[in-house]
Design a protein around this motif. Structure first.
Motif, PDB file in Angstrom:
ATOM      1  N   ASN B  16       0.794  -1.228   0.000  1.00  0.00           N
ATOM      2  CA  ASN B  16       0.000   0.000   0.000  1.00  0.00           C
ATOM      3  C   ASN B  16       0.825   1.276   0.000  1.00  0.00           C
ATOM      4  O   ASN B  16       0.281   2.364  -0.160  1.00  0.00           O
ATOM      5  N   CYS B  17       2.128   1.157   0.199  1.00  0.00           N
ATOM      6  CA  CYS B  17       2.959   2.372   0.147  1.00  0.00           C
ATOM      7  C   CYS B  17       2.997   2.849  -1.287  1.00  0.00           C
ATOM      8  O   CYS B  17       3.434   2.137  -2.187  1.00  0.00           O
ATOM      9  N   MET B  18       2.498   4.075  -1.537  1.00  0.00           N
ATOM     10  CA  MET B  18       2.493   4.559  -2.914  1.00  0.00           C
ATOM     11  C   MET B  18       3.740   5.378  -3.232  1.00  0.00           C
ATOM     12  O   MET B  18       3.827   6.013  -4.259  1.00  0.00           O
ATOM     13  N   ARG B  19       4.687   5.393  -2.315  1.00  0.00           N
ATOM     14  CA  ARG B  19       6.000   6.000  -2.544  1.00  0.00           C
ATOM     15  C   ARG B  19       5.936   7.500  -2.804  1.00  0.00           C
ATOM     16  O   ARG B  19       6.755   8.057  -3.508  1.00  0.00           O
ATOM     17  N   CYS B  20       4.921   8.129  -2.220  1.00  0.00           N
ATOM     18  CA  CYS B  20       4.737   9.564  -2.443  1.00  0.00           C
ATOM     19  C   CYS B  20       5.828  10.389  -1.773  1.00  0.00           C
ATOM     20  O   CYS B  20       6.070  11.530  -2.160  1.00  0.00           O
ATOM     21  N   GLY B  21       6.463   9.821  -0.751  1.00  0.00           N
ATOM     22  CA  GLY B  21       7.518  10.576  -0.070  1.00  0.00           C
ATOM     23  C   GLY B  21       7.008  11.564   0.964  1.00  0.00           C
ATOM     24  O   GLY B  21       7.793  12.271   1.582  1.00  0.00           O
ATOM     25  N   ASN B  22       5.716  11.626   1.197  1.00  0.00           N
ATOM     26  CA  ASN B  22       5.178  12.576   2.188  1.00  0.00           C
ATOM     27  C   ASN B  22       5.813  12.385   3.570  1.00  0.00           C
ATOM     28  O   ASN B  22       5.933  13.341   4.330  1.00  0.00           O
ATOM     29  N   CYS B  23       6.193  11.142   3.882  1.00  0.00           N
ATOM     30  CA  CYS B  23       6.763  10.869   5.198  1.00  0.00           C
ATOM     31  C   CYS B  23       8.072  11.625   5.426  1.00  0.00           C
ATOM     32  O   CYS B  23       8.481  11.827   6.572  1.00  0.00           O
ATOM     33  N   GLN B  24       8.731  12.060   4.345  1.00  0.00           N
ATOM     34  CA  GLN B  24       9.970  12.847   4.518  1.00  0.00           C
ATOM     35  C   GLN B  24       9.710  14.125   5.307  1.00  0.00           C
ATOM     36  O   GLN B  24      10.583  14.619   6.020  1.00  0.00           O
ATOM     37  N   THR B  76       1.710  10.947   9.266  1.00  0.00           N
ATOM     38  CA  THR B  76       1.746  11.741   8.040  1.00  0.00           C
ATOM     39  C   THR B  76       1.270  10.958   6.826  1.00  0.00           C
ATOM     40  O   THR B  76       0.788  11.537   5.866  1.00  0.00           O
ATOM     41  N   CYS B  77       1.454   9.659   6.863  1.00  0.00           N
ATOM     42  CA  CYS B  77       1.213   8.851   5.664  1.00  0.00           C
ATOM     43  C   CYS B  77      -0.220   8.989   5.161  1.00  0.00           C
ATOM     44  O   CYS B  77      -1.168   8.648   5.859  1.00  0.00           O
ATOM     45  N   PRO B  78      -0.402   9.478   3.928  1.00  0.00           N
ATOM     46  CA  PRO B  78      -1.751   9.652   3.403  1.00  0.00           C
ATOM     47  C   PRO B  78      -2.457   8.317   3.178  1.00  0.00           C
ATOM     48  O   PRO B  78      -3.678   8.263   3.126  1.00  0.00           O
TER      49      PRO B  78
HETATM   50  S1  SF4 Z   1       3.912   8.653   3.259  1.00  0.00           S
HETATM   51 FE1  SF4 Z   1       5.717   7.370   3.068  1.00  0.00          FE
HETATM   52  S2  SF4 Z   1       5.018   5.367   3.794  1.00  0.00           S
HETATM   53 FE2  SF4 Z   1       3.162   6.539   3.354  1.00  0.00          FE
HETATM   54  S3  SF4 Z   1       2.656   6.009   1.229  1.00  0.00           S
HETATM   55 FE3  SF4 Z   1       3.903   7.865   1.157  1.00  0.00          FE
HETATM   56  S4  SF4 Z   1       5.995   7.068   0.854  1.00  0.00           S
HETATM   57 FE4  SF4 Z   1       4.750   5.344   1.579  1.00  0.00          FE
END
Ligand code: SF4
Ligand code: FAD
Ligand code: SF4
Lengths: 465, 420
Positions: B16-24, B76-78
């Motif tokens: 399910n991780c969409m690799r959006c990078g929001n967690c950064q 944070t993870c959407p």
């Molecule tokens: S916030 Fe991080 S862990 Fe969550 S989907 Fe995006 S990249 Fe994956």
């Protein structure tokens, strides 16, 4: 072996801690935020701290014939940072200083690794803003967003990244350092090289310094929210608002699939019985804002929409929270989220929304569409599972059709996410073979060896027929 | 052994991780290093590579799965991914494949056996003249590296532990209810004043307190680092000690201990005959002191005396994001007369302690702490209130090293001071 020699050379120039070679680390650089693309390991990762170090990296890359992939935060949605041919990933994150805020000339000078939000936080006390606001502004870098020419929610009134880039320092493919543009509003010295590098997706040079234009923060704003029983009246309202000479800062649309998903996920009372909602915000000086908001309400009501105005910051925040929840909520529904950004002239918004719905039905796929309706930039979002091959077949065909539809309406393949790897094969559809050849000539004039971000945007020599 | 602590059990979360990078945007570790392997997106990619057989155990890989376990990424993870579950499964796999790094092994050995821990720490108290030298701040700094960085200031171990100084049962005549108090290691060995404050608050609210003297470490340092088999044994022992007690609640004074009782034991003992049900009952009974004193057995506001200071509040990761106790400590602070409360800009940002992480990655831990210290200094507060002794230790280390002369109180201590 040349990779070993390159590592040795780079370590002596950058220091050991700035040359990373462990597979455990490199795996994390084999992808970016783009779904449904092959991954590829780089040979090494470098994290230079100065422009001179960047130049040394490029010289080493030339010597050892290793491609270089510039990278900011890796949040792009077109495969722009995937090291498809191995080689060196060059991270800009250790070049993250804001070099100057100049309130007299209304400019900021930054290194490429500065996060967009950090710049905005720093200039806020001066009463200034840097308007380009991609949804990823809390993570994306200035370098990455200049290289992608990112858009955002405020594009309709304030334009996109290219409208704010005034000057650049760039390390060229041979390791030379060049500067273009500057702090002057007017500048017609020679070709507009600043614009050439803006949106060049890391294929022409490494951006090492950026001068951007800032603007005074708008004094006040009003936020409205409208629901429509069908897409046609929503589309008509969008064009009529603009025709009435009101340019809202943002005009965002969500279709029913998106609304239902957001509502299921967050229960914020969205009217899931309507076909579309519009979120409109006007900003500026109070008198103008009041007048423009009245016009917006009048146009929407005349077109049969039901409009409400946010009664204060709390309600405004709630409306924006609903908009921001669009992508996350959609993304939670299925493991893979394919987000496109096909863009059409504003007047074709309704037609495009209907075309996307139709494509979704024909290929039996769930597509939620939301986006920046005011500038025709839609985000059809296909919810799928990359582990299901049969479904992915249908997804790929649907994506082809979405691009065809956008182009047939006088639109473009990508409004803000860039071509990268993901859309490279569609390029001739929009540019024609002759147009693509022009791109190649530019590429070869600046990077004859195809060392900078090969496999992105411009097809490499051997890929040509 | 519960086999859920395997990557295959979290395959869907990984997918399910969409690799959006929001967690950064919120990861304190990533913000120091700038390396993808520090942040959730990178760690999840590594976990996926392990699942796919693309990469095998190495000590480096095990190290890449380490982090603050601060849950900022979860929040944070959407996509709402339970990122901590992925990390724990990955760490458990690493431990099973090659063992944890040396320091963690040491901890495992020390914590497994209560006698050893007691003895170890008491011996340390005796030996402290040899091993530590006094620091101007009143704490001690180690004479020898001891696996710690030389600059680190360690609080003096209490000469007498909290539990040694208390009766096992403190009864209130005509008590409304009776609770068991799980003290946790740091309260017992380092901050007995917090323990006394908890007892005082409870008894003044008409609650009798039982402090089972056999209680031992909650196992979080092991469970969070993937040493699941030992953690499970400790969970069983904890259940044996606490679920038989005739009490209305189990009160804790630490978010991490609370999490062990409210979440980890349930996960560790899921499906374990004779234990799974008891673990769930114990979880339902467990309550942090701030939550308990505000919601369950409210203290008598008439008794509150004025405290004249400016304070701010640091939210411990495992109390706030972990247990969801976010409002109660603030309510308590706002209720105490005379206090000038100035909130932090980022109260929920991790202080960098993160248990063993601060020993194995001292420099990064200290740099993370610096953000917190700057935020605290910006408020002009004389004292920081927080609900976790590990955070307190970290903050005190920073205050001592930077010569800031500020104090730290557990929320319970602040309340008890006002109830005096
Ligand atoms: S916030 Fe991080 S862990 Fe969550 S989907 Fe995006 S990249 Fe994956
Ligand atoms: C949740 C989410 C929301 C988003 N919303 C928007 C949106 O609203 N609008 C929008 O336009 N985009 C959006 N994006 C896409 C993306 O965030 C932007 O393209 C962003 O600007 C990329 O910044 P980055 O630092 O992550 O760049 P990266 O992904 O690291 O790189 C992007 C490109 O720039 C090149 N590059 C990076 N640094 C340099 C440099 N110093 N010199 C030369 N080339 C360089 C790379 O090679 C690559 O081709 C979104 C993405 C996500 C995940
Ligand atoms: S738990 Fe904290 S330190 Fe670890 S990856 Fe998430 S945000 Fe970063």
């Amino acid at each position: 072996m040349s990779v070993q020699e390159a590592i040795y050379t780079l370590r002596s120039v950058l220091g050991k801690e700035n040359v990373i070679t462990a597979k455990e680390d490199l795996i994390c650089y084999s992808f970016d935020a783009t779904a449904d693309l092959p991954e590829h390991l780089p040979d090494l990762l470098v994290t230079p701290m100065t422009v001179e170090q960047v130049a040394e990296v490029i010289k080493a890359a030339n010597r050892y014939k290793m491609p270089v992939y510039p990278r900011g935060s890796g949040t792009n949605l077109s495969g722009g940072t995937v090291p498809v041919r191995g080689g060196i990933v060059l991270s800009s994150l250790k070049m993250n200083k804001i070099l100057e805020i100049d309130p007299d000339n209304l400019t900021a000078t930054v290194q490429p690794g500065v996060i967009i939000q950090t710049l905005n936080n720093t200039i806020a006390p001066h009463g200034l803003i840097y308007p380009p606001d991609p949804g990823s502004m809390a993570t994306a870098t200035m370098g990455g967003s200049v290289a992608e020419c990112s858009g955002g929610l405020r594009g309709l009134k304030y334009g996109v990244t290219r409208d704010y880039v005034m000057g650049l320092e760039v390390v060229l493919a041979n390791g030379d350092i060049a500067r273009f543009g500057g702090k002057t509003v007017k500048n017609v010295t020679a070709y507009d090289m600043v614009r050439l590098f803006t949106g060049s997706e890391g294929t022409l040079g490494i951006i090492t310094e950026i001068i951007v234009r800032l603007i005074p923060a708008p004094e006040t704003r009003e936020t409205m929210f409208a629901t429509f029983a069908d897409l046609t009246t929503a589309g008509r309202s969008i064009t009529e608002i603009i025709r009435s000479k009101v340019i809202p800062a943002t005009m965002e649309i969500m279709d029913r699939v998106t609304m239902e998903t957001v509502e299921n996920h967050a229960q914020i009372g969205l009217p899931t019985e309507s076909e579309a909602i519009l979120l409109v915000e006007v900003d500026g000086i109070p008198e103008v804002v009041r007048r423009e908001a009245a016009t917006v309400r009048e146009v929407i009501t005349r077109n049969g929409g039901v409009v409400k105005t946010a009664a204060g910051d709390h309600e405004r925040d709630q409306l924006w929270a609903a908009r921001r929840a669009a992508l996350p909520a959609l993304a939670r529904k299925r493991p893979t989220t394919i987000l496109e950004d096909a863009t059409v002239p504003r007047s074709k918004i309704t037609e495009m929304l209907l075309a996307i719905q139709n494509i979704g039905r024909r290929y039996n796929l769930t597509i939620g569409t939301f986006g920046h309706a005011g500038d025709g930039n839609l985000h059809p979002t296909i919810l799928t599972d990359s582990r299901d091959q049969e479904e992915m077949e249908r997804v790929h065909r649907a994506v082809d059709e979405i691009f065809k539809a956008a182009l047939s309406m006088g639109g473009t393949l990508t409004g803000e996410h860039g071509i990268g790897m993901a859309k490279a094969r569609y390029l001739p559809w929009e540019y024609g073979e002759k147009g693509v050849q022009v791109l190649q000539k530019i590429k070869e004039a600046l990077d004859p060896e195809y060392l900078l971000n090969p496999g992105k945007m411009v097809p490499c020599r051997e890929e040509r027929k | 052994m519960n086999h859920d602590f395997d990557l295959s059990a979290v395959e869907e979360e990984i997918a399910n991780c969409m690799r959006c990078g929001n967690c950064q945007a919120t990861c304190p570790y990533y913000q120091e290093t700038g390396f993808e392997s520090s942040v959730a997106r990178g760690k999840i990619a590594l976990a996926k590579s392990v699942l796919q057989g693309k990469i095998k155990y190495t000590p480096t890989l095990a190290e890449r799965f380490e982090c603050l376990t601060c849950y900022a990424c979860n929040a944070t993870c959407p996509c709402g991914i339970q990122i901590d579950k992925i990390f724990l499964a990955a760490r458990a796999v690493m431990v099973r494949n090659g063992g944890s790094p040396a320091f963690k092994k040491l901890m495992a050995a020390a914590l497994k056996n209560q006698g050893l821990l007691d003895l170890g720490l008491k011996t340390a108290t005796l030996a402290k003249g040899l091993l530590f030298q006094p620091h101007p701040s009143g704490g001690l700094s180690p004479r020898f590296p001891l696996g710690l960085d030389l600059r680190r200031v360690v609080p003096s171990l209490s000469p007498k532990t909290f539990r040694d100084g208390m009766r096992e049962s403190v009864t209130v005549p005509g008590a409304k209810s009776k609770v068991a108090f799980f003290t946790g290691c740091l309260v017992n060995y380092v901050y007995p004043s917090t323990g006394r404050a908890v007892v005082e608050i409870l008894t003044k609210s008409g609650v009798s307190v039982l402090i089972p003297w056999k209680q031992h470490c909650c196992a979080a340092p092991l469970a969070l680092n993937g040493v699941m088999d030992v953690a499970e044994q400790m969970a069983r022992s904890q259940i044996d000690l606490f679920s038989g007690l005739d009490v209305d609640a189990v009160v804790v004074a630490c978010g991490t201990c609370g999490e062990s009782f409210k979440k980890k034991y349930v996960e560790l003992l899921d499906g374990a005959p004779g234990y799974a049900g008891k673990a769930r009952e114990l979880a339902a009974k467990t309550c942090d002191i701030a939550d308990f004193a505000w919601n369950v057995a409210p203290f008598n506001r008439q008794l509150l005396k004025e405290l004249a200071m400016r304070v701010t509040y640091h939210e411990p990761c495992h109390l706030g994001r972990g247990l969801g106790v976010t409002k109660e400590p603030l309510e308590i602070i706002r209720t105490i007369p005379g206090l000038d409360f100035v909130p932090l800009r980022e109260p929920e940002r991790c202080c960098g302690n993160a248990g063993s992480f601060s020993f194995t990655h001292y420099d990064i831990s200290y740099n993370i702490l610096k953000h917190k210290l700057a935020d605290i200094s910006g408020t002009g507060a004389d004292a920081v209130v927080t609900g976790c002794s590990a955070c307190r230790m970290q903050l005190e280390d920073g205050f001592a090293q930077e010569g800031l002369g500020k104090r730290v109180f557990h929320t319970a201590e602040l309340l008890a001071m006002s109830l005096k």
